[in-house]
Design a protein around this motif. Sequence first.
Motif, PDB file in Angstrom:
ATOM      1  N   ARG A 165     -21.064  15.261   3.799  1.00  0.00           N
ATOM      2  CA  ARG A 165     -20.720  16.657   3.531  1.00  0.00           C
ATOM      3  C   ARG A 165     -19.303  16.944   3.998  1.00  0.00           C
ATOM      4  NH1 ARG A 165     -24.576  17.650   0.131  1.00  0.00           N
ATOM      5  NH2 ARG A 165     -26.693  17.539   0.963  1.00  0.00           N
ATOM      6  N   SER A 166     -18.714  17.967   3.381  1.00  0.00           N
ATOM      7  CA  SER A 166     -17.384  18.392   3.822  1.00  0.00           C
ATOM      8  C   SER A 166     -17.431  18.767   5.304  1.00  0.00           C
ATOM      9  CB  SER A 166     -16.933  19.594   2.980  1.00  0.00           C
ATOM     10  OG  SER A 166     -15.665  20.003   3.415  1.00  0.00           O
ATOM     11  N   GLY A 167     -16.468  18.260   6.049  1.00  0.00           N
ATOM     12  CA  GLY A 167     -16.422  18.538   7.487  1.00  0.00           C
ATOM     13  C   GLY A 167     -16.940  17.377   8.318  1.00  0.00           C
ATOM     14  N   ASP A 168     -17.599  16.408   7.666  1.00  0.00           N
ATOM     15  CA  ASP A 168     -18.137  15.249   8.401  1.00  0.00           C
ATOM     16  C   ASP A 168     -17.027  14.260   8.753  1.00  0.00           C
ATOM     17  OD1 ASP A 168     -20.763  16.116   8.256  1.00  0.00           O
ATOM     18  OD2 ASP A 168     -21.298  14.832   6.546  1.00  0.00           O
ATOM     19  N   ILE A 169     -17.232  13.595   9.876  1.00  0.00           N
ATOM     20  CA  ILE A 169     -16.421  12.408  10.181  1.00  0.00           C
ATOM     21  C   ILE A 169     -17.388  11.224  10.247  1.00  0.00           C
ATOM     22  CG2 ILE A 169     -14.552  13.619  11.362  1.00  0.00           C
ATOM     23  CD1 ILE A 169     -15.870  12.688  14.051  1.00  0.00           C
ATOM     24  N   ILE A 170     -16.921  10.077   9.776  1.00  0.00           N
ATOM     25  CA  ILE A 170     -17.814   8.914   9.754  1.00  0.00           C
ATOM     26  C   ILE A 170     -17.059   7.641  10.127  1.00  0.00           C
ATOM     27  CG2 ILE A 170     -17.489   8.683   7.235  1.00  0.00           C
ATOM     28  CD1 ILE A 170     -20.328   7.447   7.134  1.00  0.00           C
ATOM     29  N   LEU A 172      -9.794  14.621  17.489  1.00  0.00           N
ATOM     30  CA  LEU A 172     -10.619  13.584  18.134  1.00  0.00           C
ATOM     31  C   LEU A 172     -10.462  12.247  17.405  1.00  0.00           C
ATOM     32  CD1 LEU A 172     -13.006  12.848  20.170  1.00  0.00           C
ATOM     33  CD2 LEU A 172     -14.541  13.409  18.254  1.00  0.00           C
ATOM     34  N   VAL A 173     -10.509  12.311  16.081  1.00  0.00           N
ATOM     35  CA  VAL A 173     -10.384  11.103  15.249  1.00  0.00           C
ATOM     36  C   VAL A 173      -9.006  10.469  15.462  1.00  0.00           C
ATOM     37  CG1 VAL A 173     -10.315  10.251  12.861  1.00  0.00           C
ATOM     38  CG2 VAL A 173     -12.043  11.948  13.536  1.00  0.00           C
ATOM     39  N   MET A 183     -12.466   5.014  10.387  1.00  0.00           N
ATOM     40  CA  MET A 183     -13.069   6.339  10.255  1.00  0.00           C
ATOM     41  C   MET A 183     -12.578   7.019   8.987  1.00  0.00           C
ATOM     42  SD  MET A 183     -13.342   7.954  14.013  1.00  0.00           S
ATOM     43  CE  MET A 183     -14.727   8.976  13.454  1.00  0.00           C
ATOM     44  N   PHE A 184     -13.418   7.874   8.466  1.00  0.00           N
ATOM     45  CA  PHE A 184     -13.056   8.676   7.294  1.00  0.00           C
ATOM     46  C   PHE A 184     -13.411  10.120   7.580  1.00  0.00           C
ATOM     47  CE2 PHE A 184     -14.078   4.370   5.976  1.00  0.00           C
ATOM     48  CZ  PHE A 184     -12.933   4.032   5.281  1.00  0.00           C
ATOM     49  N   MET A 185     -12.556  11.009   7.086  1.00  0.00           N
ATOM     50  CA  MET A 185     -12.823  12.442   7.223  1.00  0.00           C
ATOM     51  C   MET A 185     -13.175  12.954   5.837  1.00  0.00           C
ATOM     52  SD  MET A 185     -10.079  13.633  10.064  1.00  0.00           S
ATOM     53  CE  MET A 185      -8.695  12.589   9.708  1.00  0.00           C
ATOM     54  N   ILE A 186     -14.303  13.643   5.748  1.00  0.00           N
ATOM     55  CA  ILE A 186     -14.806  14.084   4.455  1.00  0.00           C
ATOM     56  C   ILE A 186     -14.456  15.568   4.250  1.00  0.00           C
ATOM     57  CG2 ILE A 186     -16.879  14.232   2.982  1.00  0.00           C
ATOM     58  CD1 ILE A 186     -16.199  11.323   3.951  1.00  0.00           C
ATOM     59  N   GLY A 187     -13.793  15.858   3.145  1.00  0.00           N
ATOM     60  CA  GLY A 187     -13.453  17.258   2.819  1.00  0.00           C
ATOM     61  C   GLY A 187     -12.630  17.909   3.917  1.00  0.00           C
ATOM     62  N   ASP A 188     -13.004  19.139   4.252  1.00  0.00           N
ATOM     63  CA  ASP A 188     -12.252  19.891   5.260  1.00  0.00           C
ATOM     64  C   ASP A 188     -12.863  19.690   6.639  1.00  0.00           C
ATOM     65  OD1 ASP A 188     -10.509  21.079   3.376  1.00  0.00           O
ATOM     66  OD2 ASP A 188     -12.131  22.465   2.806  1.00  0.00           O
ATOM     67  N   VAL A 189     -12.144  18.973   7.465  1.00  0.00           N
ATOM     68  CA  VAL A 189     -12.617  18.715   8.827  1.00  0.00           C
ATOM     69  C   VAL A 189     -11.899  19.676   9.770  1.00  0.00           C
ATOM     70  CG1 VAL A 189     -12.655  16.978  10.662  1.00  0.00           C
ATOM     71  CG2 VAL A 189     -13.129  16.302   8.295  1.00  0.00           C
ATOM     72  N   LYS A 190     -12.661  20.268  10.695  1.00  0.00           N
ATOM     73  CA  LYS A 190     -12.077  21.208  11.664  1.00  0.00           C
ATOM     74  C   LYS A 190     -10.944  20.534  12.423  1.00  0.00           C
ATOM     75  CE  LYS A 190     -16.346  23.529  13.055  1.00  0.00           C
ATOM     76  NZ  LYS A 190     -17.334  23.272  14.108  1.00  0.00           N
ATOM     77  N   PRO A 191      -9.855  21.286  12.705  1.00  0.00           N
ATOM     78  CA  PRO A 191      -8.711  20.686  13.405  1.00  0.00           C
ATOM     79  C   PRO A 191      -9.083  20.003  14.720  1.00  0.00           C
ATOM     80  CG  PRO A 191      -8.209  22.924  12.704  1.00  0.00           C
ATOM     81  CD  PRO A 191      -9.630  22.690  12.337  1.00  0.00           C
ATOM     82  N   GLU A 192     -10.030  20.584  15.462  1.00  0.00           N
ATOM     83  CA  GLU A 192     -10.358  19.966  16.768  1.00  0.00           C
ATOM     84  C   GLU A 192     -11.094  18.634  16.591  1.00  0.00           C
ATOM     85  OE1 GLU A 192     -11.657  23.006  15.807  1.00  0.00           O
ATOM     86  OE2 GLU A 192     -13.636  23.325  16.726  1.00  0.00           O
ATOM     87  N   ALA A 221     -16.007   9.587  18.203  1.00  0.00           N
ATOM     88  CA  ALA A 221     -15.154   8.873  17.248  1.00  0.00           C
ATOM     89  C   ALA A 221     -14.967   7.430  17.688  1.00  0.00           C
ATOM     90  CB  ALA A 221     -13.800   9.571  17.139  1.00  0.00           C
ATOM     91  N   GLN A 222     -14.870   6.529  16.711  1.00  0.00           N
ATOM     92  CA  GLN A 222     -14.631   5.117  17.021  1.00  0.00           C
ATOM     93  C   GLN A 222     -13.951   4.394  15.863  1.00  0.00           C
ATOM     94  OE1 GLN A 222     -17.956   2.428  16.901  1.00  0.00           O
ATOM     95  NE2 GLN A 222     -17.066   1.051  18.408  1.00  0.00           N
ATOM     96  N   TRP A 223     -12.848   3.747  16.182  1.00  0.00           N
ATOM     97  CA  TRP A 223     -12.226   2.792  15.282  1.00  0.00           C
ATOM     98  C   TRP A 223     -12.364   1.437  15.958  1.00  0.00           C
ATOM     99  CZ3 TRP A 223      -8.916   4.425  11.000  1.00  0.00           C
ATOM    100  CH2 TRP A 223      -8.742   5.815  10.902  1.00  0.00           C
ATOM    101  N   GLU A 224     -12.271   0.384  15.216  1.00  0.00           N
ATOM    102  CA  GLU A 224     -12.406  -0.956  15.821  1.00  0.00           C
ATOM    103  C   GLU A 224     -11.403  -1.917  15.204  1.00  0.00           C
ATOM    104  OE1 GLU A 224     -16.211  -2.876  15.160  1.00  0.00           O
ATOM    105  OE2 GLU A 224     -15.714  -4.545  16.479  1.00  0.00           O
ATOM    106  N   ILE A 225     -10.698  -2.640  16.083  1.00  0.00           N
ATOM    107  CA  ILE A 225      -9.821  -3.707  15.605  1.00  0.00           C
ATOM    108  C   ILE A 225     -10.172  -5.016  16.301  1.00  0.00           C
ATOM    109  CG2 ILE A 225      -7.897  -2.187  15.018  1.00  0.00           C
ATOM    110  CD1 ILE A 225      -6.583  -2.900  17.627  1.00  0.00           C
ATOM    111  N   MET A 226      -9.705  -6.091  15.699  1.00  0.00           N
ATOM    112  CA  MET A 226      -9.952  -7.435  16.229  1.00  0.00           C
ATOM    113  C   MET A 226      -8.596  -8.011  16.598  1.00  0.00           C
ATOM    114  SD  MET A 226     -12.018  -9.808  13.672  1.00  0.00           S
ATOM    115  CE  MET A 226     -11.862 -11.513  14.070  1.00  0.00           C
TER     116      MET A 226
END
Length: 263
Positions: free
Chosen positions: A101-106, A137-138, A124-133, A245-250
């Motif tokens: 949904r719009s506003g989700d982070i995944i 975090l992302v 991570m991906f931000m879907i539609g309109d994500v709140k600035p706060e 929030a989480q990103w991952e690198i190797m």
Amino acid sequence: MLAMKKREGYEIPIHNMIKNPQQIEAIRESAKRNIEILDYVSEHIKEGMSTEDIDCLVVEKTKQLGAIAATLNYEGYSKSVCTSINNVVCHGIPSKTQILRSGDIITVDASTIYNGFFSDSARMFMIGDVKPEVERLVRVAKESLEVGLKQVIPWKTLGDMADAINQFVKKNGYSVVREIGGHGVGLEFHEEPWVSYVEKPGKGMVMAPGMIFTIEPMINMGKAAVVMDREDGWTVYTNDGLPSAQWEIMVLVTEDGHEVLAY
Ligand code: MF3
Ligand code: CO
């Protein structure tokens, strides 16, 4: 009475944590496929899609590349990717009924086996309109990887890397999850060392050239505490229900610094 001074040394990597050039090349090849899989997800992910649809994208691309998803049948996990939305910290299981949904982070976390060698990264991906706060975090979660990477220098310790991340995250008003960390990767999916992001500077294992591990701090907007889903035994949530929030690198430790293998 004689006071005995405890001998304190550094924890050093055991033999198979140090990869030889042939192994490094094979792991690099695996990581290239891992990146291609996440690129494919990036191209197709959109609002209205289910997390199961993301799993399908990963299955499709993995097959096309002649690779295998490392999570599939891993300790009973039944999907080819982890999809962690909003207050899910990690290990979210793709589902037909979970719609973006719009506003989700995944966080989409993909792990790949190619020619028997393992790679692992997450975006991570931000879907539609994500709140600035939430967007912030992302962003901070992503920037924390750069902050950690700057410390990946041979003969520094994992604690130096961890503490740089932890201090940066705290300065931004967030908290780092303590119970779940990163890991060595390459010959196996999860190898030693276990990588904490709350370790103290100078502590933890020495980073020696040839080591490959993940940097994947989980960053909570609120408190650090997490809870595990009792029913599925995988999904980890924030205890306070706030986003994570989480990103991952190797990363490979080289003679003069590091090389990012998957991002
Ligand atoms: N990619 C995850 C990690 O970084 C894999 C978790 S195992 C799973 O360790 F089975 F949940 F997928
Ligand atoms: Co990982």
